[in-house]
Design a protein around this motif. Sequence first.
Motif, short mmCIF file in Angstrom:
data_model
loop_
_atom_site.label_atom_id
_atom_site.label_comp_id
_atom_site.label_asym_id
_atom_site.label_seq_id
_atom_site.Cartn_x
_atom_site.Cartn_y
_atom_site.Cartn_z
N ILE A 220 0.83 -1.20 0.00
CA ILE A 220 0.00 0.00 0.00
C ILE A 220 0.87 1.25 0.00
CG2 ILE A 220 -1.62 1.35 1.40
CD1 ILE A 220 -2.91 -1.29 2.24
N GLY A 221 1.94 1.23 0.79
CA GLY A 221 2.84 2.39 0.84
C GLY A 221 3.49 2.66 -0.51
N LEU A 222 3.93 1.61 -1.19
CA LEU A 222 4.54 1.77 -2.51
C LEU A 222 3.52 2.31 -3.52
CD1 LEU A 222 6.69 -1.50 -2.71
CD2 LEU A 222 7.54 0.84 -2.42
N ALA A 223 2.28 1.81 -3.43
CA ALA A 223 1.24 2.28 -4.35
C ALA A 223 0.93 3.75 -4.10
CB ALA A 223 -0.02 1.43 -4.18
N GLU A 224 0.85 4.14 -2.84
CA GLU A 224 0.55 5.55 -2.51
C GLU A 224 1.66 6.48 -2.99
OE1 GLU A 224 -2.22 5.44 1.50
OE2 GLU A 224 -0.06 5.15 1.73
N SER A 225 2.90 5.99 -2.99
CA SER A 225 4.03 6.84 -3.38
C SER A 225 4.19 6.94 -4.89
CB SER A 225 5.32 6.28 -2.78
OG SER A 225 5.68 5.05 -3.40
N GLY A 226 3.40 6.17 -5.66
CA GLY A 226 3.53 6.18 -7.11
C GLY A 226 4.61 5.25 -7.63
N PHE A 227 5.13 4.39 -6.75
CA PHE A 227 6.23 3.49 -7.11
C PHE A 227 5.87 2.59 -8.29
CE2 PHE A 227 8.77 -0.35 -6.80
CZ PHE A 227 10.02 0.10 -6.42
N TYR A 228 4.64 2.09 -8.31
CA TYR A 228 4.24 1.13 -9.34
C TYR A 228 3.81 1.79 -10.65
CZ TYR A 228 4.30 -2.51 -5.75
OH TYR A 228 4.69 -3.39 -4.77
N ASP A 229 3.58 3.09 -10.64
CA ASP A 229 3.13 3.76 -11.86
C ASP A 229 4.20 3.66 -12.95
OD1 ASP A 229 1.09 4.43 -10.19
OD2 ASP A 229 1.48 6.58 -10.14
N GLY A 230 3.81 3.14 -14.10
CA GLY A 230 4.74 3.02 -15.22
C GLY A 230 5.49 1.71 -15.28
N THR A 231 5.36 0.86 -14.24
CA THR A 231 5.98 -0.47 -14.31
C THR A 231 5.10 -1.39 -15.15
OG1 THR A 231 4.88 -1.22 -12.28
CG2 THR A 231 7.04 -0.17 -12.04
N ILE A 232 5.63 -2.55 -15.51
CA ILE A 232 4.85 -3.47 -16.33
C ILE A 232 4.82 -4.86 -15.68
CG2 ILE A 232 5.57 -2.26 -18.42
CD1 ILE A 232 7.31 -4.77 -19.06
N PHE A 233 3.93 -5.69 -16.17
CA PHE A 233 3.98 -7.11 -15.83
C PHE A 233 5.02 -7.73 -16.76
CE2 PHE A 233 -0.20 -6.02 -14.12
CZ PHE A 233 -0.14 -6.66 -12.88
N HIS A 234 6.22 -7.93 -16.23
CA HIS A 234 7.37 -8.28 -17.06
C HIS A 234 7.54 -9.78 -17.25
CE1 HIS A 234 8.86 -8.45 -12.89
NE2 HIS A 234 9.67 -9.40 -13.32
N ARG A 235 6.83 -10.57 -16.48
CA ARG A 235 6.97 -12.03 -16.59
C ARG A 235 5.58 -12.65 -16.63
NH1 ARG A 235 9.21 -16.21 -12.81
NH2 ARG A 235 10.01 -17.82 -14.17
N ILE A 236 5.27 -13.31 -17.73
CA ILE A 236 3.92 -13.80 -17.96
C ILE A 236 3.98 -15.27 -18.37
CG2 ILE A 236 1.85 -13.55 -19.38
CD1 ILE A 236 2.63 -10.55 -19.67
N ILE A 237 3.39 -16.13 -17.55
CA ILE A 237 3.36 -17.56 -17.83
C ILE A 237 1.91 -18.01 -17.75
CG2 ILE A 237 4.23 -19.84 -17.20
CD1 ILE A 237 6.56 -18.48 -15.80
N PRO A 238 1.24 -18.19 -18.89
CA PRO A 238 -0.17 -18.60 -18.89
C PRO A 238 -0.38 -19.88 -18.10
CG PRO A 238 0.56 -18.03 -21.11
CD PRO A 238 1.78 -18.07 -20.26
N GLY A 239 -1.44 -19.91 -17.31
CA GLY A 239 -1.72 -21.07 -16.49
C GLY A 239 -1.00 -21.07 -15.17
#
Length: 513
Positions: free
Chosen positions: A50-69
């Motif tokens: 929650i603290g990282l989200a409030e600080s804008g830390f996650y803004d602009g990051t991506i889901f960099h690793r995607i494994i279906p299933g």
Amino acid sequence: MIAVSLLLVSVGNQAFAHDDEKFVVLETNLGIIVIEFFHEDAPNHTDNFIGLAESGFYDGTIFHRIIPGFMIQGGDPNTKTDNKSSWGIGGPDEKVDAEFNTIKHIRGIVSMARSQDPDSAGSQFFIVHQNSNNYEISLDGKYSVFGRIVTDESFETLDKIALVETESPNRPIDIEQVKITKATVVSSSEVSNLLELSEPERKLSVMIPEITEAVTPLTGYQKFEITEHEIVFSAPEGWVVQQPEKTQENSPDVVAVGPKVGIINPNITLTIQQTNQKTFDELISEKTDRLKVAQELGSLFIVSKQITIINDNKAYVIIAEGYFLSNDKSFDIKFKEIMIYGTEKFYTLAYGNDINYFDSQLPRFEETVDLFEILSKDSSIDESIKPVEEGGGCLIATATFGSELAPQVQQLRELRDNTILSTESGIAFMAGFNQFYYSFSPTIADLEREYPVFKEVVKLSITPMLSTLSILNYAEIDSEQEMLSFGIGIILMNVGMYFVAPAIIIYKIRKQL
């Protein structure tokens, strides 16, 4: 960017949330994801996220690793840059200590990614895509679950992200699709269309093993010739060896028990059974069917399977992890089982131990296997046997990069399974390589875990090699000749990097001196 519509809803539509609880809404170009938190189970992870989200830390990051299933992973600040080689290793300076709990890793669960160090969680997180007994057993109680997604749109967005086109190693090709454009902290009363969710599914318990008895270094082996079965069985010196009464056909004929470390004593067993004229493949099929039951119940996860040759006999090797209950206690066990096939009998050597201490006694089991003798010379070897490994462990890479979820480890697995094992020459190469690699890799991995400086040295040493191996991921290999050409080329390239180039540099330095 997709705007987030926040509407007031009645408390009656919220089965689990309270008005004063905080949620996080992740906006992506494929939809939004609303996350509810399990503060009582993982208070520090919840506050950190929650603290990282409030600080804008996650803004602009991506889901960099995607494994279906399996899962989608994001939260790495390095993904804001174009340097893809750094994706998956970034995070804040402050780490969060492990808060392993009993919540199961099922579809929609949000859990914290980490390295091999349990207390290394930072900002990276993953969302489980689909239920899978195999993945649950490898994650439950070992990664800190701290939340879950709670709206229909969240699940739809999860599915969309999981199905985007990717490249090796599991990176999205179009990063704009999977970008977290904004992370917003809201109260539960501000979120519309919350699903009627009950309490999260849980394991019965999580055991945190403690060392209860020190291991005495043992180097010798005690040999036992069992004339009735015409075999020689060897056990580590100091282990208690017994021949229990055989009450069932699959009961062990010999049991060796070592000093206790963690929650159980390490043990090695030998079980001898008649083949009853069944072929090697038929016995493997029967074993696979028996194991499927435990896999479907979620109590067993197969790490690797391999067909090989041991002492002139066909052999089937399985490494697995299991979750077992006894006297209301749970045990996370890892074991290795080797079925050696003879024309009249087959011999199963098995080693089991607490999952956290499995590697420490594995070399002793390997020596037991090497010393095992069938005096009747009941050989089953033929020219058609092809050693093939499926999903084997990359021990050194896993220890070096901290986790089996590390992108470098995944790259090696994909290279082996999708490229090298696709040709006969590749299969033949892996058969010989595995015997060489597993003769020393457990020792190297143990040293890396014990000495962080050594781990960094290994990382620096193997990184150039990983770069050259990545060439095979982009090569179109359609024939044996192409596999041999690329393979020889990469071997020569590594010889040049690790031996020729240093030799030239040393020669020039000496010449100048």
